[in-house]
Scaffold this active site. Structure first.
Site, short mmCIF file in Angstrom:
data_model
loop_
_atom_site.label_atom_id
_atom_site.label_comp_id
_atom_site.label_asym_id
_atom_site.label_seq_id
_atom_site.Cartn_x
_atom_site.Cartn_y
_atom_site.Cartn_z
CG ASP A 49 19.20 34.28 -15.49
OD1 ASP A 49 18.87 33.93 -16.64
OD2 ASP A 49 18.48 34.95 -14.73
CB CYS B 158 -0.89 0.05 1.26
SG CYS B 158 -1.95 -1.37 1.51
#
Length: 502
Positions: free
Chosen positions: A442, A49
């Site tokens: 960047d 499960c």
């Protein structure tokens, strides 16, 4: 609600990052943060499960914990029909890179078409070494991983769609209906038709040419931020984003269809695939899960990045911002090259022209393949000659087989004319290939970390070092904050504390 205890150095981990005590507490609490990080094998019933299973919790002495579903199935356990382990988000972040790379290719359905030896050779290791590493890190053999992938996908299709059982078998990767029936009967002790009868009420009424699947994720998940990202970057003629979702044209061989993704209630996305062969489904599922970053464990990532006061501020304002990706490595590289030193709007305009010129010259409305790009007329497309040569150099390397993006090393990419460190880092980040990819040069990141002023690259690199191995997520958070509320990045911490005071 049961509290999951913190890690303890005195207790051995049975799964990377988790002790038995933590797994026990998580399943008793049905804590969604742990969904997919482990599976609970119930030895007394022979099932396994998810930790969020609504069934009555078994006694701990009857339980064995597994990191992967394939390991549970190799142990002879079958999936629970209530919590449906096939819906659990994946968890591969702690795997060695080569194992993760091959596992991703198996999840994409490539082992249905290629031998394990071929996958191992492309990863640069022997088949024997690959088998040993799978057993060591996954607790299951590559063959068992592939068999579990096929069976769990078939289970989803039987449960959620009205596809004929023959189509289900081929969509999952089985070579024949007989092999599918034999594998299913051996694994689950029933026929595929018997499961479909049990789950008949859950099947959806959809047009014959389409199918729908639901793709769960671990919360939090900022669907609005994802749609906003893709809306701004939608390529004309190929993609469309409306208020409810994202869709794109997709071609498989000579067949063209549409893939649509929509956020829906219940911590999941709804995937609709129209007019495409069922056999394309594993590849589409892989692309969508990676593009929408559905398998990220934001709890673990946030816990680490939240130790930085600036990132903690962003996390507090937008807790579900993830790492938006691209459709595939090739498309992301085209976007990265075209987007060098131009605005997002300008780059997307050029990408749309690439689609339009491919339609005009080759008769298909898509981004040009590498072979097509080598022949495509790019005069007057809006890029400088140097950038056109970069695109054509990439296309030539890919078309000749000298370069394969899925396995490309940084030095191979940097050797191509016009491709530098920013392009490589941005490409890896947007492909989801490296959670630590960080384009330090960047400009937006430099200004975000400099409080509005451009911080030198060396200082950006030093500043980001403590964020490893999740710097790609830090970059995504900073970009999002700069686009939504730049003032948050320059707000002193004491002002933030004052805002939180009653």
């Amino acid at each position: 609600m049961t509290t999951v205890p913190p890690p303890s150095p005195q207790r051995d981990e049975i799964i990377p990052g988790l002790t038995r005590e933590q797994c026990h507490a998580a399943r008793l609490a049905r804590d969604a943060r742990f969904d997919g990080r482990f599976f609970t094998g119930v030895l007394s019933t022979g099932i396994y499960c998810r930790p969020v299973c609504p069934a009555r919790a078994p006694h701990e002495h009857n339980v064995q914990y597994f990191r992967f579903a394939a390991a549970a199935e190799q142990h002879g356990l079958r999936p629970c029909l209530r919590c449906r382990p096939e819906l659990a988000p994946a968890q591969c972040g702690d795997l060695p890179p080569l194992v993760a790379q091959v596992l991703a290719r198996i999840e994409r359905g490539e082992l249905a078409e290629h031998s394990l030896g071929a996958l191992a050779a492309q990863a640069g290791i022997t088949e024997r070494t690959l088998r040993r590493q799978f057993e060591q890190h996954l607790g299951a053999s590559p063959k068992q991983v592939e068999q579990t992938r096929r069976l769990l996908l078939a289970k989803r299709l039987l449960t959620e769609t009205r596809l004929p059982i023959t189509d289900v078998a081929f969509a999952a990767g089985f070579a024949s209906i007989r092999r599918f029936n034999d594998a299913w009967q051996q694994a689950y002790g029933m026929t595929p038709g018997a499961l479909r009868k049990q789950e008949g009420d859950a099947q959806q009424e959809t047009p014959q040419s389409s199918l729908q699947l639901h793709l769960p994720y671990r919360p939090p998940f900022d669907a609005r931020a994802m749609l906003a990202f893709y809306r701004l970057r939608a390529i004309p003629g190929l993609e469309r984003v409306d208020e409810h979702g994202y869709e794109r044209r997709h071609r498989v061989g000579d067949q063209e269809g549409v893939v649509r993704i929509e956020p829906v209630e219940g911590e999941r996305l709804r995937l609709t695939v129209r007019d495409l062969p069922p056999g394309a489904l594993p590849d589409i599922l892989y692309r969508v899960r990676r593009m929408w970053d559905l398998d990220a464990d934001m709890g673990r990532i946030g816990e680490h990045l939240g130790q930085d006061s600036l990132l903690a501020r962003i996390q507090g304002r937008w807790p579900g911002v993830r790492l938006p990706g691209g459709w595939d490595e090739y498309e992301v590289m085209l976007r990265a090259i075209v987007g060098q030193q131009v605005s997002v709007k300008g780059a997307i305009t050029i990408m749309g022209r690439l689609v339009a010129r491919t339609l005009a010259q080759f008769g298909t409305a898509q981004l040009p393949t590498p072979a097509q790009l080598c022949e495509l007329n790019l005069d007057g497309i809006g890029m400088p000659g140097s950038r056109i040569r970069t695109l054509q150099g990439l296309a030539s390397a890919l078309a000749s087989g000298a370069l394969t993006l899925a396995t490309a090393r940084d030095e191979q990419l940097l050797a191509l004319p016009g491709i530098g460190p920013w392009t490589v880092a941005y490409w890896r980040l947007r492909c989801g290939l490296d959670t630590d990819a960080f384009p330090a040069s960047d400009l937006v990141l430099q200004k975000a970390l400099g409080g509005g002023d451009k911080l030198p690259v060396k200082e950006v690199t030093v500043r980001s070092a403590p964020w490893q191995p999740w710097r790609a997520y830090a970059a995504s958070w900073l970009w999002h904050a700069m686009s939504e509320q730049p003032a948050l990045l320059t707000q002193p911490d004491n002002e933030q504390d004052e805002e939180k005071s009653p």
